[in-house]
Scaffold this motif. Sequence first.
Motif, PDB file in Angstrom:
ATOM      1  N   UNK A  17       4.787 -30.322 -33.627  1.00  7.47           N
ATOM      2  CA  UNK A  17       3.552 -30.029 -32.893  1.00  7.47           C
ATOM      3  C   UNK A  17       2.365 -29.804 -33.814  1.00  7.47           C
ATOM      4  N   UNK A  18       2.607 -29.463 -35.052  1.00  3.05           N
ATOM      5  CA  UNK A  18       1.516 -29.260 -36.001  1.00  3.05           C
ATOM      6  C   UNK A  18       1.577 -30.268 -37.150  1.00  3.05           C
ATOM      7  N   UNK A  58       2.566 -31.508 -26.894  1.00  2.75           N
ATOM      8  CA  UNK A  58       1.998 -31.575 -28.240  1.00  2.75           C
ATOM      9  C   UNK A  58       3.105 -31.924 -29.221  1.00  2.75           C
ATOM     10  N   UNK A  59       3.048 -33.140 -29.710  1.00  8.78           N
ATOM     11  CA  UNK A  59       3.996 -33.612 -30.706  1.00  8.78           C
ATOM     12  C   UNK A  59       3.210 -34.408 -31.742  1.00  8.78           C
ATOM     13  N   UNK A  70       2.438 -23.386 -37.677  1.00  7.12           N
ATOM     14  CA  UNK A  70       3.428 -23.836 -36.695  1.00  7.12           C
ATOM     15  C   UNK A  70       3.029 -23.447 -35.280  1.00  7.12           C
ATOM     16  N   UNK A  71       3.623 -24.196 -34.336  1.00  3.24           N
ATOM     17  CA  UNK A  71       3.375 -23.916 -32.925  1.00  3.24           C
ATOM     18  C   UNK A  71       4.545 -24.504 -32.149  1.00  3.24           C
ATOM     19  N   UNK A  98      -6.993 -35.046 -36.942  1.00  2.00           N
ATOM     20  CA  UNK A  98      -5.718 -34.858 -37.622  1.00  2.00           C
ATOM     21  C   UNK A  98      -5.542 -35.830 -38.781  1.00  2.00           C
ATOM     22  N   UNK A 142      -3.420 -27.648 -32.931  1.00  2.00           N
ATOM     23  CA  UNK A 142      -2.429 -28.258 -32.041  1.00  2.00           C
ATOM     24  C   UNK A 142      -2.604 -27.742 -30.615  1.00  2.00           C
TER      25      UNK A 142
END
Lengths: 266, 284
Positions: free
Chosen positions: B68-69, A133-134, B98-99, A148, A91
């Motif tokens: 986000x991840x 980043x979403x 996670x982030x 992804x 991410x």
Amino acid sequence: MSGLPSTPEARALTDDALASLHLAHGDATSAKDFLALADAIVLNPVNQLALPDRLGPPVAISPDRDGVGIDAENAPRVHEYLGEMARANAADPRLWVYLAFVTYRDYMEERWPLGAVGTWENRVIDRWLLPRVTRGSLIRHGIARLWWIAHLTHQPQASPGLAESDPHGYTREALRTEDRVLGIFDREVGAMPDVVKAVLDHVARGDGRDSEGHIRGLMKELTLMHGYRDIGVLDADEIRFVIEDASATADVDVGLPSHEQDVNGS
Amino acid sequence: MANRGSFPHPVVDDSDDVASTFEVINIAYEPTQEDIEIRLTVRTDDSDLAQLIATGAARHSLRWTCTATISTDEVSPELTGRTGDGWILTTSIDQQRVRGNVDADVRVIATESIAKLRWTNQHAEYGGASFRVWPGDLIADGGSFRIAADKLYDPLNPPIGSCFKFHRDAKLRKGIRVNLLADHVVVSLTSATFDGLVRAGDRPELQIATVVLPALMETISFIKDNHADDDSEGLDGRDWYVAIRAMVEEIGGFDQSPLLLAQRILENPIDRVLTSLDLDGDDE
């Protein structure tokens, strides 16, 4: 086309370089102007970070339609090149922006060209940069989306269904259309691999189940259901039952012929 | 939960479907390099709910989501204590998943089909109605809270200290030894020296100047020799090599002496220590 070496290996950008790219996006008066400014940033070694593992140059990817889906082959190639990564690292916008502007630049200029669209600024935000980043931005970014979607659907061991003989069988099914990608993965339930694979198995049966309207309705029903029942804790059989149940309701909601017979086991 | 709509059965929450409470209090979380450790207390005054949990027909549940991840997971928190009307629960989230922001929903879910769920305190408008509940159905909802998944470690820019591990070697008689065959640079010290290094914990610049600096010089020398020897084993798979190589390349490359490179990377620790010493009574 910039003066880049062909398919340079993967690296990442520094945080300062990312910030500079965003400023360049704001300052540029045309797509050509923006790419020139961007190249001056991304090609400067001071603005680059090495990855923990040296990957070498990747296999090139191409946006040529192959009859299955534009990126059905590209996603596995990107996934195999970068390998599996911890999601926290996957991410990281520093990685994806470098890959878009440098490593896979030829692909990006063909697949998500900037000169041919009226609002190039929006395309830069959606497909080239990753300002936030979403889930939504990752499945839209030109290169991040390939890795992804492959990561979320990859099945390394053979299993009944789309991955019986192809570890990227679910990936290819998911990437048949852009609408399908957004419909499935831009929802919380799209982050549940078992649910996604069951949805794709359902869709692959065809007979109207693969229509964009049906998929959209099905995912909406699953999302509503997940509001009162955690479908992520269900086993494979229960998930299949839930999908058939939701499928029947979805068809009614979007005015499609019902697949109600599937709920009754036929 | 995100996109929460109406429930097909009454749920113990902050609405009036059931005249009982289900609350989440004392939420605490602590990020470490490996995990985010979460501790919370949930409490209820509903005896039906407590009974369902006690019999195993329902259980505590926490679902976390990190957009986000593109990650989500459901966990059954560990019961680590009881209060008069509640449960102290703990769980953890792997930092690698996670982030940024992580949203966590706290609830109780059914573990099995319940043919006729009827709450003693359900709203009068439900009358005597009972409800079929399926596995996974929420029967109590404590709402959600947000965690900031701060990263203590950036794999693209790791701190130099993360490359080294210090080992107290009872068999070592004097001096320090550096082992470069492992995933970390392992620095072995005598028992007494190791203990002294620990006691100097409030003087990190002293630790760096006396132990990390020579170990880093040795490491840089090793890398230079490795680069020069075509037959030697590649080091690309070792995290310490990747990190140190990147740092050296950033300051001009390996064509400089190990002493010069190590001092620059560590920001001249010898100068910092000796110019900060108070010789009249400082370093006991």
